[in-house]
Design a protein around this motif. Structure first.
Motif, PDB file in Angstrom:
ATOM      1  N   HIS A 220       0.503  -1.151   0.044  1.00 54.22           N
ATOM      2  CA  HIS A 220       0.069  -0.052   0.205  1.00 54.22           C
ATOM      3  C   HIS A 220       1.177   0.889  -0.155  1.00 54.22           C
ATOM      4  CE1 HIS A 220      -3.389   2.415   0.964  1.00 54.22           C
ATOM      5  NE2 HIS A 220      -2.852   3.468   1.938  1.00 54.22           N
ATOM      6  N   ARG A 221       1.636   1.439   0.342  1.00 54.33           N
ATOM      7  CA  ARG A 221       2.723   2.656   1.092  1.00 54.33           C
ATOM      8  C   ARG A 221       3.219   2.436  -0.304  1.00 54.33           C
ATOM      9  NH1 ARG A 221       6.707   1.676   6.155  1.00 54.33           N
ATOM     10  NH2 ARG A 221       7.551   3.565   4.962  1.00 54.33           N
ATOM     11  N   LEU A 222       3.763   1.898  -0.856  1.00 55.03           N
ATOM     12  CA  LEU A 222       4.635   1.469  -2.324  1.00 55.03           C
ATOM     13  C   LEU A 222       3.616   1.917  -3.373  1.00 55.03           C
ATOM     14  CD1 LEU A 222       6.610  -1.986  -2.268  1.00 55.03           C
ATOM     15  CD2 LEU A 222       7.902   0.764  -2.106  1.00 55.03           C
ATOM     16  N   GLN A 223       1.973   1.348  -3.907  1.00 56.13           N
ATOM     17  CA  GLN A 223       0.880   1.939  -4.538  1.00 56.13           C
ATOM     18  C   GLN A 223       0.995   3.575  -4.060  1.00 56.13           C
ATOM     19  OE1 GLN A 223      -1.927  -0.812  -3.591  1.00 56.13           O
ATOM     20  NE2 GLN A 223      -0.947  -2.075  -4.747  1.00 56.13           N
ATOM     21  N   ASN A 224       1.561   3.714  -2.505  1.00 52.97           N
ATOM     22  CA  ASN A 224       1.146   5.437  -3.227  1.00 52.97           C
ATOM     23  C   ASN A 224       2.018   6.840  -3.312  1.00 52.97           C
ATOM     24  OD1 ASN A 224      -2.052   6.022  -2.191  1.00 52.97           O
ATOM     25  ND2 ASN A 224      -1.746   3.429  -1.101  1.00 52.97           N
ATOM     26  N   ASN A 225       3.441   5.733  -3.118  1.00 51.56           N
ATOM     27  CA  ASN A 225       4.163   6.679  -3.519  1.00 51.56           C
ATOM     28  C   ASN A 225       5.193   7.237  -2.544  1.00 51.56           C
ATOM     29  OD1 ASN A 225       6.821   7.610  -5.074  1.00 51.56           O
ATOM     30  ND2 ASN A 225       5.056   9.282  -6.386  1.00 51.56           N
ATOM     31  N   ASP A 226       5.172   6.643  -1.160  1.00 47.10           N
ATOM     32  CA  ASP A 226       6.218   7.198  -0.166  1.00 47.10           C
ATOM     33  C   ASP A 226       7.120   7.243   0.178  1.00 47.10           C
ATOM     34  OD1 ASP A 226       6.715   6.840   2.848  1.00 47.10           O
ATOM     35  OD2 ASP A 226       5.250   5.273   3.450  1.00 47.10           O
ATOM     36  N   THR A 227       6.988   8.642   0.173  1.00 49.30           N
ATOM     37  CA  THR A 227       8.359   9.290  -0.182  1.00 49.30           C
ATOM     38  C   THR A 227       9.727   9.558   0.836  1.00 49.30           C
ATOM     39  OG1 THR A 227       7.682  11.201   1.489  1.00 49.30           O
ATOM     40  CG2 THR A 227       7.225  11.564  -1.007  1.00 49.30           C
ATOM     41  N   THR A 228       9.347   8.337   1.966  1.00 52.27           N
ATOM     42  CA  THR A 228       9.794   7.969   2.722  1.00 52.27           C
ATOM     43  C   THR A 228      10.675   6.471   2.805  1.00 52.27           C
ATOM     44  OG1 THR A 228       8.595   6.460   3.861  1.00 52.27           O
ATOM     45  CG2 THR A 228       8.651   8.917   4.875  1.00 52.27           C
ATOM     46  N   LEU A 229      10.400   6.102   1.793  1.00 52.95           N
ATOM     47  CA  LEU A 229      10.205   4.362   0.484  1.00 52.95           C
ATOM     48  C   LEU A 229      12.233   4.659  -0.761  1.00 52.95           C
ATOM     49  CD1 LEU A 229       7.447   2.210   1.234  1.00 52.95           C
ATOM     50  CD2 LEU A 229       9.852   2.409   3.270  1.00 52.95           C
ATOM     51  N   ILE A 230      13.033   4.816   0.194  1.00 46.92           N
ATOM     52  CA  ILE A 230      14.254   5.183  -0.978  1.00 46.92           C
ATOM     53  C   ILE A 230      14.507   3.819  -1.497  1.00 46.92           C
ATOM     54  CG2 ILE A 230      15.364   7.110  -1.790  1.00 46.92           C
ATOM     55  CD1 ILE A 230      12.818   7.725  -1.481  1.00 46.92           C
ATOM     56  N   ARG A 231      14.750   3.294  -0.285  1.00 43.14           N
ATOM     57  CA  ARG A 231      15.653   2.509  -0.793  1.00 43.14           C
ATOM     58  C   ARG A 231      15.120   0.972   0.624  1.00 43.14           C
ATOM     59  NH1 ARG A 231      18.799   6.966   0.540  1.00 43.14           N
ATOM     60  NH2 ARG A 231      20.365   7.458  -0.351  1.00 43.14           N
ATOM     61  N   ILE A 232      15.094   0.147  -0.847  1.00 42.71           N
ATOM     62  CA  ILE A 232      14.299  -1.228   0.357  1.00 42.71           C
ATOM     63  C   ILE A 232      15.404  -2.383  -0.290  1.00 42.71           C
ATOM     64  CG2 ILE A 232      12.648  -2.903   0.176  1.00 42.71           C
ATOM     65  CD1 ILE A 232      10.907  -0.628  -0.997  1.00 42.71           C
ATOM     66  N   ILE A 233      15.888  -3.129   1.075  1.00 46.33           N
ATOM     67  CA  ILE A 233      16.671  -3.777   1.234  1.00 46.33           C
ATOM     68  C   ILE A 233      15.587  -5.443   1.310  1.00 46.33           C
ATOM     69  CG2 ILE A 233      18.278  -5.274   2.102  1.00 46.33           C
ATOM     70  CD1 ILE A 233      19.772  -2.816   2.565  1.00 46.33           C
ATOM     71  N   PHE A 234      15.144  -6.335  -0.059  1.00 45.31           N
ATOM     72  CA  PHE A 234      14.723  -7.421  -0.416  1.00 45.31           C
ATOM     73  C   PHE A 234      15.330  -9.012  -0.245  1.00 45.31           C
ATOM     74  CE2 PHE A 234       9.905  -5.417  -0.478  1.00 45.31           C
ATOM     75  CZ  PHE A 234       9.579  -7.247   0.972  1.00 45.31           C
ATOM     76  N   SER A 235      16.263  -8.855   0.578  1.00 49.02           N
ATOM     77  CA  SER A 235      16.985  -9.811   0.168  1.00 49.02           C
ATOM     78  C   SER A 235      16.990 -10.965   0.784  1.00 49.02           C
ATOM     79  CB  SER A 235      19.052  -9.644   0.384  1.00 49.02           C
ATOM     80  OG  SER A 235      19.856 -10.438  -0.032  1.00 49.02           O
TER      81      SER A 235
END
Length: 305
Positions: free
Chosen positions: A20-35
């Motif tokens: 939901h945060r990604l779909q709404n273009n959350d400005t705090t999500l700049i770098r995500i580690i999904f390793s």
């Protein structure tokens, strides 16, 4: 106004709140580690769909997630989508003279796909996307069982890309670096030299390629001069290697000062002397008659010079 904190986010799983945060273009999500999150093809496809309208996420680590060809196709689709959106925004900024439109053209700049199962077919999908996407700057494809076929397709696609600067290809299956060398300096013709890749600055590989690796590094060093300077240097190297190619082109007198300038700038005094010594007499006659003003620059539209 309270300043938002931008941090590296390391989620434990792909939950609805994050999507939901990604779909709404959350400005705090700049770098995500999904390793190492065991996303698989289904999870990666779901994640890519949530990112279609996102312009703030700039770095994404999807290493060690059992991604195969199906997952690579969804990643490629997102890269193509972001590339086309960026292109449209750039066009609109020119038409409307609105720089804020161009500055909002953002997307993934760093993509880490190491230690997956892309193989040649998966890499082919990513390679195709790179022909359209002029946003990605760093791509990591280590440990993906990339063979000669996949490397060749990737190298050919990179000739149409002018943004990617760092490429990681360690621990793969290909044996020769010839496709990468041809990508950076294709000497089949002058046009091919010009259309080579002049943007890649770093390629990270395993040790053991000896001669090919040193040749590749020499070309990368040229690219690190900048796109325009790299292109001019490669043109000079191509012409100096065999000056006969130049005279086979039937060089116009108006091109003469530009060619001499390229060769001189590359430090090739022998090349300059060779060109002058072998110039057709008609060129000098044309200059003496006042038919060509060698100081006039507006007449030339040779883009790669």
């Amino acid at each position: 106004m309270k300043r938002l904190r931008r941090v590296i986010y390391t989620p434990t799983n792909l939950n609805q709140n994050l999507l939901h945060r990604l779909q709404n273009n959350d400005t705090t999500l700049i770098r995500i580690i999904f390793s190492c999150r065991n996303l698989g093809n289904t999870g990666v496809t779901t994640l890519m769909r949530s990112l279609e309208g996102n312009t703030h996420l700039s770095a994404l680590d999807l290493s060690s997630n059992r991604i195969e060809t199906a997952g690579a196709l969804s990643i490629a689709s997102l890269l193509i989508y972001q590339g086309r959106s960026n292109c449209c925004n750039n066009i609109m900024s020119v038409i409307t003279n609105n720089t804020t439109i161009s500055s909002s053209s953002r997307g993934i700049r760093t993509l880490i796909l190491g230690d997956n199962n892309l193989h040649d077919d998966g890499v082919n999908a990513i390679a195709y996307a790179l022909e359209t996407n002029q946003l990605l700057e760093s791509l990591m494809l280590d440990d993906n069982c990339i063979g000669a076929r996949g490397l060749t397709v990737l190298a050919n696609s990179l000739r149409k890309n002018y943004k990617l600067e760092r490429l990681h290809l360690k621990h793969n299956s290909f044996q020769s670096l010839a496709p990468l060398i041809a990508c950076l300096f294709n000497k089949s013709s002058l046009d091919d030299v010009v259309e080579s890749n002049h943007s890649l600055k770093h390629i990270f590989l395993d040790c053991g390629y000896s001669y090919e690796s040193s040749e590749l590094e020499a070309l990368l060093k040229i690219n690190r001069l900048g796109r325009m300077e790299a292109r001019r240097t490669k043109v000079a190297l191509y012409l100096e290697e065999d000056l006969g190619r130049l005279f086979e082109m039937g060089m116009d007198a108006r091109l003469c000062p530009e060619v001499l300038g390229i060769l001189a700038q590359s430090g090739s005094l022998n090349g300059v002397f060779g060109v002058v010594k072998n110039l057709p007499w008609a060129i000098f006659t044309q200059c003496d008659d006042g038919g060509v003003d060698l100081c006039e620059k507006d007449y030339m539209e040779v883009e790669y010079l």
